[in-house]
Design a protein around this motif. Structure first.
Motif, PDB file in Angstrom:
ATOM      1  N   VAL A   6       6.310   4.521  -7.815  1.00  0.00           N
ATOM      2  CA  VAL A   6       6.873   3.234  -7.397  1.00  0.00           C
ATOM      3  C   VAL A   6       7.549   3.369  -6.039  1.00  0.00           C
ATOM      4  N   ASP A   7       8.303   4.436  -5.856  1.00  0.00           N
ATOM      5  CA  ASP A   7       8.981   4.659  -4.576  1.00  0.00           C
ATOM      6  C   ASP A   7       7.980   4.783  -3.428  1.00  0.00           C
ATOM      7  N   ASP A   8       6.878   5.492  -3.677  1.00  0.00           N
ATOM      8  CA  ASP A   8       5.852   5.665  -2.634  1.00  0.00           C
ATOM      9  C   ASP A   8       5.203   4.329  -2.278  1.00  0.00           C
ATOM     10  N   LEU A   9       4.940   3.517  -3.295  1.00  0.00           N
ATOM     11  CA  LEU A   9       4.335   2.207  -3.043  1.00  0.00           C
ATOM     12  C   LEU A   9       5.287   1.303  -2.275  1.00  0.00           C
ATOM     13  N   GLN A  10       6.567   1.381  -2.610  1.00  0.00           N
ATOM     14  CA  GLN A  10       7.549   0.577  -1.886  1.00  0.00           C
ATOM     15  C   GLN A  10       7.515   0.903  -0.398  1.00  0.00           C
ATOM     16  N   ARG A  11       7.543   2.191  -0.068  1.00  0.00           N
ATOM     17  CA  ARG A  11       7.519   2.595   1.340  1.00  0.00           C
ATOM     18  C   ARG A  11       6.224   2.164   2.018  1.00  0.00           C
ATOM     19  N   ASP A  12       5.102   2.296   1.298  1.00  0.00           N
ATOM     20  CA  ASP A  12       3.805   1.939   1.872  1.00  0.00           C
ATOM     21  C   ASP A  12       3.726   0.444   2.166  1.00  0.00           C
ATOM     22  N   ILE A  13       4.195  -0.370   1.227  1.00  0.00           N
ATOM     23  CA  ILE A  13       4.166  -1.823   1.420  1.00  0.00           C
ATOM     24  C   ILE A  13       5.074  -2.226   2.577  1.00  0.00           C
ATOM     25  N   GLU A  14       6.260  -1.636   2.639  1.00  0.00           N
ATOM     26  CA  GLU A  14       7.185  -1.959   3.732  1.00  0.00           C
ATOM     27  C   GLU A  14       6.587  -1.573   5.084  1.00  0.00           C
ATOM     28  N   ASP A  15       5.910  -0.431   5.138  1.00  0.00           N
ATOM     29  CA  ASP A  15       5.257  -0.008   6.387  1.00  0.00           C
ATOM     30  C   ASP A  15       4.170  -0.995   6.796  1.00  0.00           C
ATOM     31  N   LYS A  16       3.391  -1.447   5.826  1.00  0.00           N
ATOM     32  CA  LYS A  16       2.328  -2.408   6.122  1.00  0.00           C
ATOM     33  C   LYS A  16       2.901  -3.732   6.621  1.00  0.00           C
ATOM     34  N   CYS A  17       4.028  -4.140   6.048  1.00  0.00           N
ATOM     35  CA  CYS A  17       4.665  -5.384   6.487  1.00  0.00           C
ATOM     36  C   CYS A  17       5.150  -5.268   7.932  1.00  0.00           C
ATOM     37  N   ILE A  18       5.721  -4.124   8.267  1.00  0.00           N
ATOM     38  CA  ILE A  18       6.191  -3.901   9.638  1.00  0.00           C
ATOM     39  C   ILE A  18       5.016  -3.947  10.615  1.00  0.00           C
ATOM     40  N   LYS A  19       3.901  -3.337  10.237  1.00  0.00           N
ATOM     41  CA  LYS A  19       2.722  -3.330  11.108  1.00  0.00           C
ATOM     42  C   LYS A  19       2.160  -4.732  11.289  1.00  0.00           C
ATOM     43  N   LEU A  20       2.213  -5.548  10.234  1.00  0.00           N
ATOM     44  CA  LEU A  20       1.719  -6.924  10.349  1.00  0.00           C
ATOM     45  C   LEU A  20       2.554  -7.707  11.353  1.00  0.00           C
ATOM     46  N   ILE A  21       3.853  -7.483  11.336  1.00  0.00           N
ATOM     47  CA  ILE A  21       4.725  -8.170  12.295  1.00  0.00           C
ATOM     48  C   ILE A  21       4.479  -7.643  13.709  1.00  0.00           C
ATOM     49  N   ALA A  22       4.292  -6.339  13.825  1.00  0.00           N
ATOM     50  CA  ALA A  22       4.178  -5.704  15.140  1.00  0.00           C
ATOM     51  C   ALA A  22       2.861  -6.011  15.841  1.00  0.00           C
ATOM     52  N   THR A  23       1.797  -6.245  15.084  1.00  0.00           N
ATOM     53  CA  THR A  23       0.471  -6.385  15.691  1.00  0.00           C
ATOM     54  C   THR A  23       0.058  -7.832  15.943  1.00  0.00           C
TER      55      THR A  23
END
Length: 218
Positions: free
Chosen positions: A53-70
């Motif tokens: 669960v912790d790994d998925l949380q970090r992965d989802i948050e990273d993907k959200c940041i990339k969506l905003i950045a790109t």
């Protein structure tokens, strides 16, 4: 990034969110099974799987940041991304409470239970349904489902009060059983908090769809 690729990225985030919710739901099932059956192996499995669960949380948050950045998201897109990051925090905390219950199962592994555990699995069953319904409501943008899911918390409150009074009477009347009864009270409180986190998810759904911030934890 084109709009199509942005939408695809957002869909992947939602898929990951569903996976994370499914794992958390399974964690609830397994921690209660471990408690009821005094199954140490299953309790330890719940504790180990918290990393998933912790790994998925970090992965989802990273993907959200990339969506905003790109790509410059629209206002509605920003609400979706913002609420997604809030929801993964709620799911992570749900899984943490499953670990808390698993640790209690290990703590009580050698004790003969003072009572048959019937109320606790009932509360857990409702909480599990609330988890997936709340996440489905969010992904689907279904405000009505969000509201109806929150109403299920009332069922948990009723059962919680009933079991709280029963265990409190045990604590008052039998000092030797007080420790175990207090542990069961903690379990019920953790399950109640899980329901509160699902209510938070429903609030995020309403905000994502309408832009309105509301409090459903009443």
């Amino acid at each position: 990034m084109t709009r199509a690729s942005f939408d695809a990225g957002l869909q992947q985030v939602h898929n990951d969110l569903l996976t994370m919710g499914s794992i958390a739901e399974k964690q609830i099932f397994e921690c209660i099974e471990a408690l009821v059956n005094q199954d140490c192996e299953m309790a330890e499995k719940v504790i180990r799987n918290d990393d998933l669960v912790d790994d998925l949380q970090r992965d989802i948050e990273d993907k959200c940041i990339k969506l905003i950045a790109t790509q410059q998201p629209l206002a509605n897109d920003l609400r979706t991304i913002f609420t997604t990051t809030k929801i993964v925090t709620d799911i992570e905390r749900i899984a943490d409470h499953a670990v808390d219950i698993a640790k209690i199962a290990l703590r009580l592994k050698n004790e003969t239970y003072i009572t048959q555990l019937t109320h606790i699995p009932r509360i857990a069953d409702i909480a599990k349904k609330m988890i997936m319904l709340s996440i489905d409501a969010y992904v689907e943008g279904d405000v009505e489902k969000a509201y109806s899911t929150c109403k299920m918390d009332d069922e948990i409150d009723i059962i919680y009060k009933e079991v709280f009074n029963e265990l409190l009477a045990v604590i008052k009347d039998d000092s030797e059983a007080a420790h175990q009864a207090s542990q069961f009270l903690f379990v019920c409180k953790f399950l109640e908090r899980i329901a509160d986190h699902t209510t938070n998810i429903c609030e995020s759904t309403v905000y994502r769809v309408t832009g309105e911030q509301i409090d459903l934890n009443d």
